[in-house]
Structures are given as C-alpha cells and as structure tokens.
Design an enzyme around this catalytic site. Structure first.
Site, PDB file in Angstrom:
ATOM      1  N   CYS A 173       0.832  -1.209   0.000  1.00  0.00           N
ATOM      2  CA  CYS A 173       0.000   0.000   0.000  1.00  0.00           C
ATOM      3  C   CYS A 173       0.872   1.268   0.000  1.00  0.00           C
ATOM      4  CB  CYS A 173      -0.991  -0.068   1.159  1.00  0.00           C
ATOM      5  SG  CYS A 173      -2.416   0.996   0.879  1.00  0.00           S
TER       6      CYS A 173
ATOM      7  N   HIS B 121      -3.089  -5.217   1.631  1.00  0.00           N
ATOM      8  CA  HIS B 121      -2.416  -5.550   2.893  1.00  0.00           C
ATOM      9  C   HIS B 121      -2.602  -7.029   3.212  1.00  0.00           C
ATOM     10  CE1 HIS B 121      -2.047  -1.322   4.495  1.00  0.00           C
ATOM     11  NE2 HIS B 121      -3.015  -1.132   3.621  1.00  0.00           N
TER      12      HIS B 121
ATOM     13  N   GLU C 294      -0.925  -8.600   5.384  1.00  0.00           N
ATOM     14  CA  GLU C 294      -0.591  -8.787   6.812  1.00  0.00           C
ATOM     15  C   GLU C 294      -1.822  -8.696   7.705  1.00  0.00           C
ATOM     16  OE1 GLU C 294      -0.156  -6.138   5.071  1.00  0.00           O
ATOM     17  OE2 GLU C 294      -0.608  -4.371   6.277  1.00  0.00           O
TER      18      GLU C 294
HETATM   19  N1  LIG Z   1      -3.371   1.846   3.573  1.00  0.00           N
HETATM   20  C1  LIG Z   1      -2.467   2.643   3.066  1.00  0.00           C
HETATM   21  O1  LIG Z   1      -1.277   2.392   3.141  1.00  0.00           O
HETATM   22  C2  LIG Z   1      -2.994   3.907   2.434  1.00  0.00           C
HETATM   23  C3  LIG Z   1      -2.003   4.612   1.559  1.00  0.00           C
HETATM   24  C4  LIG Z   1      -2.337   6.065   1.480  1.00  0.00           C
HETATM   25  N2  LIG Z   1      -3.513   6.278   0.699  1.00  0.00           N
HETATM   26  C5  LIG Z   1      -1.149   6.843   0.923  1.00  0.00           C
HETATM   27  O2  LIG Z   1      -1.237   7.555  -0.018  1.00  0.00           O
HETATM   28  O3  LIG Z   1      -0.105   6.726   1.481  1.00  0.00           O
END
Ligand SMILES: NC(=O)CC[C@H](N)C(=O)O
Length: 197
Positions: A82, A176, A178
């Site tokens: 992410c 994610h 995890e």
């Molecule tokens: N769950 C996340 O890691 C979100 C990422 C977040 N939208 C960002 O730009 O960093």
C-alpha cells in the site's frame, strides 16, 4: 545468511506490528528498523502501509531516504504494501508537493485510486507465484499501478487494475496481506530474501 533470514520492517509509521507477526510466522527473524544502522543489519525489508506522504517526510527527517535508496539499488530484497508500494514506485502520478519516493520499481502509481477510507474492501486476488488459490487482499485507500516499465512484471490485477508488481528483488502490493491470517505473500518474500543469501 542462515536459513532464517533477518527481515526488517520500516517502523517510521504504519502497521508495523502486523508485518512482524506475518514474517515471524513465515519463518523469518523479524525486527523493526528505524535507523540506518539497523537497516545495515537486515537481509531484507518490508515497507508497511500507512500514509506515504508522512512516511516519506519521516524517512527524510530520520536520514533514511538515501540509505534506503542505496540498499534497494544494491539489490536488497524489499516488499512494500500500500503506502509501501507508493514508496517503491519510481514515479507517483499525483504526489503531494515535496513527496519523495525510495523508488526501485519502474512503475507509475496513482494514490488513493480505489477511493476513500470508507470505500475500503476485501477481494480475492490471484497472485502469480503463489500456489493454493487467491489470497484475500485488504484494500485501504489503496493505490493502483497505472503502468509499468519493461523491467517490471505485473503479478496481480484486480478489477482491470494492476495491484501487484515485481521487479528483480523488489515486490509491491496495493493491498495488505498482513491483515489476514494468510501469510503466503510474506512467505514468497521470505523466499526471495533466502534466494539472495
Ligand atoms: N493503507 C495505506 O497504506 C494507504 C495509503 C495512502 N492512501 C497513501 O497515499 O499513502
């Protein structure tokens, strides 16, 4: 390296604990990494989810941006989820002003592409290289990958969008793993770290 690789989780911000648990259950020695001295001691690194703008600011404040870039350039296995995926992208389509990345994967990411926090969702995602059926991906304000360069390999898509990419020793997922009890993506990463050692 012994059979049990030492894998760090970048612990500036984000969901560090869940990655430490997932890595330990995939037979790695997992530890948090905040400083460059700690980075020097690990065989591989996970960059967790969180907020990529905050993480990039903290990395630069803690003097970690250059050491991270250098280790990734030199082939240390790295896995970003992410916000961690955003940090591994060579280019962000819609960066906040001053937002920097570590880079390492020739891809362009779009932040928050799957929508806001309340549009978070789970989906079964088929990942190339992972046996035994799709993994359950948790998408939280997740990015997607707009495009990849010639060196990067798309390893998963969801809804027509690229959500996992691998380039050499670098792996990134929009979602994610995890946060689920299924640690096959972490096991794949642990194997990538073992392969280097
Ligand atoms: N769950 C996340 O890691 C979100 C990422 C977040 N939208 C960002 O730009 O960093």
């Amino acid at each position: 390296m012994s059979d049990t690789p030492v894998i760090g989780v970048l612990a500036l911000q984000g969901d560090v604990r869940e990655h430490l648990i997932a890595l330990a259950s995939a037979d790695a020695l997992a530890r948090p990494v905040r400083r460059s001295e700690e980075l020097a001691e690990v065989d591989g690194l996970v960059i967790p989810g969180g907020e990529s703008t905050t993480m990039s600011k903290l990395a630069s404040l803690f003097g970690m941006l250059e050491p991270l870039r250098e280790r990734v350039r030199n082939g240390m296995p790295v896995y970003g989820t992410c916000a961690g995926m955003i940090l591994l992208a060579d280019k962000i389509l819609d960066p906040r002003s001053g937002q920097e990345t570590v880079g390492g994967i020739d891809m362009i990411v779009r932040r928050n592409a799957f929508g806001r926090q309340n549009e978070s969702f789970e989906a079964a995602v088929e990942v190339a290289g992972i046996e035994g059926g799709p993994v359950e991906g948790v998408f939280i304000r997740a990015p997607w990958v707009e495009s990849v360069g010639a060196q990067a390999e798309v390893v998963a898509e969801h809804g027509g969008h690229i959500v996992a990419v691998r380039q050499g020793n670098a792996l990134a997922t929009s979602f994610h793993p995890e946060l689920t009890g299924d640690h096959r993506v972490h096991a794949l990463f642990v194997d990538m770290v073992r392969a280097v050692g």
